[in-house]
Design a protein around this motif. Structure first.
Motif, mmCIF file in Angstrom:
data_model
loop_
_atom_site.group_PDB
_atom_site.id
_atom_site.type_symbol
_atom_site.label_atom_id
_atom_site.label_comp_id
_atom_site.label_asym_id
_atom_site.label_seq_id
_atom_site.Cartn_x
_atom_site.Cartn_y
_atom_site.Cartn_z
ATOM 1 N N UNK A 1 9.246 -2.901 4.065
ATOM 2 C CA UNK A 1 8.333 -4.009 3.777
ATOM 3 C C UNK A 1 7.966 -4.820 5.021
ATOM 4 N N UNK A 2 8.706 -4.622 6.108
ATOM 5 C CA UNK A 2 8.468 -5.419 7.317
ATOM 6 C C UNK A 2 7.825 -4.627 8.454
ATOM 7 N N UNK A 3 7.373 -3.413 8.192
ATOM 8 C CA UNK A 3 6.885 -2.572 9.282
ATOM 9 C C UNK A 3 5.372 -2.529 9.416
ATOM 10 N N UNK B 1 3.318 -5.765 8.222
ATOM 11 C CA UNK B 1 2.782 -7.126 8.098
ATOM 12 C C UNK B 1 2.531 -7.778 9.451
ATOM 13 N N UNK B 2 3.389 -7.519 10.427
ATOM 14 C CA UNK B 2 3.220 -8.132 11.743
ATOM 15 C C UNK B 2 1.939 -7.679 12.426
ATOM 16 N N UNK B 3 1.430 -6.511 12.024
ATOM 17 C CA UNK B 3 0.220 -5.958 12.630
ATOM 18 C C UNK B 3 -1.012 -6.352 11.835
ATOM 19 N N UNK B 4 -0.970 -6.145 10.524
ATOM 20 C CA UNK B 4 -2.170 -6.343 9.706
ATOM 21 C C UNK B 4 -2.462 -7.810 9.408
ATOM 22 N N UNK B 5 -1.497 -8.690 9.631
ATOM 23 C CA UNK B 5 -1.724 -10.100 9.347
ATOM 24 C C UNK B 5 -2.504 -10.831 10.427
ATOM 25 N N UNK B 6 -2.725 -10.191 11.570
ATOM 26 C CA UNK B 6 -3.405 -10.853 12.687
ATOM 27 C C UNK B 6 -4.929 -10.797 12.599
ATOM 28 N N UNK B 7 -5.547 -9.639 12.358
ATOM 29 C CA UNK B 7 -7.021 -9.571 12.388
ATOM 30 C C UNK B 7 -7.743 -10.607 11.526
ATOM 31 N N UNK B 8 -7.264 -10.926 10.311
ATOM 32 C CA UNK B 8 -8.000 -11.915 9.509
ATOM 33 C C UNK B 8 -8.060 -13.317 10.119
ATOM 34 N N UNK B 9 -7.156 -13.637 11.054
ATOM 35 C CA UNK B 9 -7.167 -14.981 11.654
ATOM 36 C C UNK B 9 -7.558 -14.933 13.132
ATOM 37 N N UNK B 10 -8.181 -13.851 13.548
ATOM 38 C CA UNK B 10 -8.575 -13.728 14.950
ATOM 39 C C UNK B 10 -9.547 -14.833 15.359
ATOM 40 N N UNK B 11 -10.443 -15.213 14.439
ATOM 41 C CA UNK B 11 -11.391 -16.272 14.759
ATOM 42 C C UNK B 11 -10.695 -17.560 15.119
ATOM 43 N N UNK C 1 5.356 0.349 2.983
ATOM 44 C CA UNK C 1 4.667 -0.017 4.221
ATOM 45 C C UNK C 1 3.200 -0.327 3.946
ATOM 46 N N UNK C 2 2.560 0.529 3.158
ATOM 47 C CA UNK C 2 1.142 0.319 2.848
ATOM 48 C C UNK C 2 0.938 -0.951 2.032
ATOM 49 N N UNK C 3 1.819 -1.179 1.066
ATOM 50 C CA UNK C 3 1.708 -2.368 0.221
ATOM 51 C C UNK C 3 1.883 -3.635 1.051
ATOM 52 N N UNK C 4 2.884 -3.641 1.924
ATOM 53 C CA UNK C 4 3.128 -4.837 2.728
ATOM 54 C C UNK C 4 2.000 -5.066 3.726
ATOM 55 N N UNK C 5 1.447 -3.983 4.265
ATOM 56 C CA UNK C 5 0.326 -4.122 5.181
ATOM 57 C C UNK C 5 -0.888 -4.718 4.492
ATOM 58 N N UNK C 6 -1.172 -4.239 3.298
ATOM 59 C CA UNK C 6 -2.297 -4.780 2.536
ATOM 60 C C UNK C 6 -2.041 -6.227 2.132
ATOM 61 N N UNK C 7 -0.810 -6.531 1.741
ATOM 62 C CA UNK C 7 -0.475 -7.898 1.330
ATOM 63 C C UNK C 7 -0.621 -8.876 2.485
ATOM 64 N N UNK C 8 -0.173 -8.468 3.671
ATOM 65 C CA UNK C 8 -0.277 -9.351 4.831
ATOM 66 C C UNK C 8 -1.730 -9.626 5.182
ATOM 67 N N UNK D 1 -2.154 8.031 11.055
ATOM 68 C CA UNK D 1 -2.149 6.740 11.746
ATOM 69 C C UNK D 1 -3.542 6.377 12.251
ATOM 70 N N UNK D 2 -4.280 7.393 12.723
ATOM 71 C CA UNK D 2 -5.640 7.149 13.202
ATOM 72 C C UNK D 2 -6.505 6.562 12.091
ATOM 73 N N UNK D 3 -6.393 7.138 10.910
ATOM 74 C CA UNK D 3 -7.182 6.623 9.771
ATOM 75 C C UNK D 3 -6.744 5.210 9.412
ATOM 76 N N UNK D 4 -5.438 4.964 9.414
ATOM 77 C CA UNK D 4 -4.917 3.655 9.033
ATOM 78 C C UNK D 4 -5.387 2.585 10.016
ATOM 79 N N UNK D 5 -5.187 2.819 11.303
ATOM 80 C CA UNK D 5 -5.487 1.779 12.285
ATOM 81 C C UNK D 5 -6.973 1.630 12.529
ATOM 82 N N UNK D 6 -7.726 2.714 12.389
ATOM 83 C CA UNK D 6 -9.183 2.589 12.523
ATOM 84 C C UNK D 6 -9.758 1.756 11.394
#
Length: 215
Positions: A15-17, A19-29, A136-143, A210-215
Motif C-alpha cells: 500500500x505504500x509503494x 502513493x509517494x509517486x502518484x500523489x505529486x502530479x495533482x499538486x504540481x501547480x 499497489x495500483x489501488x494505493x496509487x490511484x487513491x493517492x 511500468x512504461x504504460x503505468x508511468x506514461x
C-alpha cells in the motif's frame, strides 16, 4: 502467528509503494507557485522517483543479503517515511531531497516484495503477488484521487505528508519481523541472471507494464 504478521506486513508494504509517486502530479501547480519552479525543475521533480527506482533497485538485493530481508524492508519504509516528511519542510532543497529519499524507499520495497512472497508463501506465490500488485495500483490511484481534496483541506503540504502516516505504520509493523534474520532476497547472482532467457523475458514484460503505468 508469524505467517499472519507477514501477510499484514505485505499488505502494508504494498500500500505504500505508489502513493509517494502518484500523489505529486495533482499538486504540481501549487508546488510550482510556492517554490517558483521552472519547467525543467518540475520535470526533474516528477522524474526523480523513476530514476531512483532504477538506481536503488540494483542495490536492494545486496542490502537484504547483508542485513536480512525484513530489516531491509523496515529500513526502506523508514527512509520512505523520512522522505515524505522532508518534502513538507519549507525549502526547495528539502522538496527534492525528500523526493529522492522517498524514491529510494519505494525502489527497495518494490524489489523485496517478490522475495518476501517467495520465501513466506512459496505455495501461493501467484496469489500473494497478485494481491501485492493490486494493492499497489489501488494505493496509487487513491493517492492521485485524494491529492486535490487534501490540498484543498490543508494545503499542498498536507497532500504530500499525509502518506507518511501509513508508511510509518508499515515500518512499525515490519520492525518485530527483523528479530529473525532471514536474508535471501535473491538466490542467484546478478551476473548469472543476465544469462537467463527467462530473466530477460520478465524484465521486458515488467518494463512494458511500468512504461504504460508511468506514461
Amino acid at each position: 502467528m508469524r505467517a499472519i504478521w507477514l501477510v499484514v506486513g505485505l499488505v502494508l508494504l504494498a500500500l505504500n509503494l505508489r502513493a509517494a509517486i502518484t500523489g505529486v502530479p495533482p499538486v504540481l501547480g501549487e508546488l510550482r507557485e510556492e517554490f517558483g519552479l521552472s519547467g525543467v525543475e518540475v520535470s526533474v521533480l516528477t522524474t526523480l522517483p523513476e530514476l531512483c527506482v532504477g538506481l536503488f533497485s540494483a542495490l536492494a538485493p545486496a542490502l537484504a543479503r547483508r542485513i536480512g530481508t525484513e530489516a531491509a524492508i523496515t529500513a526502506a519504509l523508514v527512509v520512505l517515511t523520512a522522505g515524505l516528511l522532508l518534502r513538507a519542510v519549507p525549502g526547495r532543497a528539502a522538496l527534492f531531497a525528500g523526493t529522492v529519499l522517498a524514491g529510494a524507499g519505494v525502489a527497495t520495497g518494490n524489489v523485496l516484495v517478490p522475495a518476501v512472497v517467495k520465501h513466506a508463501f512459496p505455495g501461493r506465490a501467484g496469489t500473494f503477488t497478485g494481491l501485492a500488485m493490486m494493492l499497489m495500483s489501488v494505493s496509487g490511484a487513491a493517492a492521485a484521487g485524494l491529492a486535490v481534496p487534501l490540498e484543498q483541506a490543508g494545503g499542498w503540504r498536507l497532500a504530500l505528508v499525509a502518506w507518511a502516516v501509513p508508511a510509518l505504520v508499515a515500518a512499525l509493523a515490519w520492525g518485530p519481523l527483523t528479530r529473525r534474520r532471514a536474508a535471501e532476497p535473491v538466490q542467484q547472482a546478478a551476473g548469472s541472471l543476465l544469462r537467463e532467457p527467462l530473466a530477460w523475458s520478465v524484465m521486458v514484460f515488467m518494463g512494458m507494464a511500468s512504461l504504460m503505468f508511468y506514461t
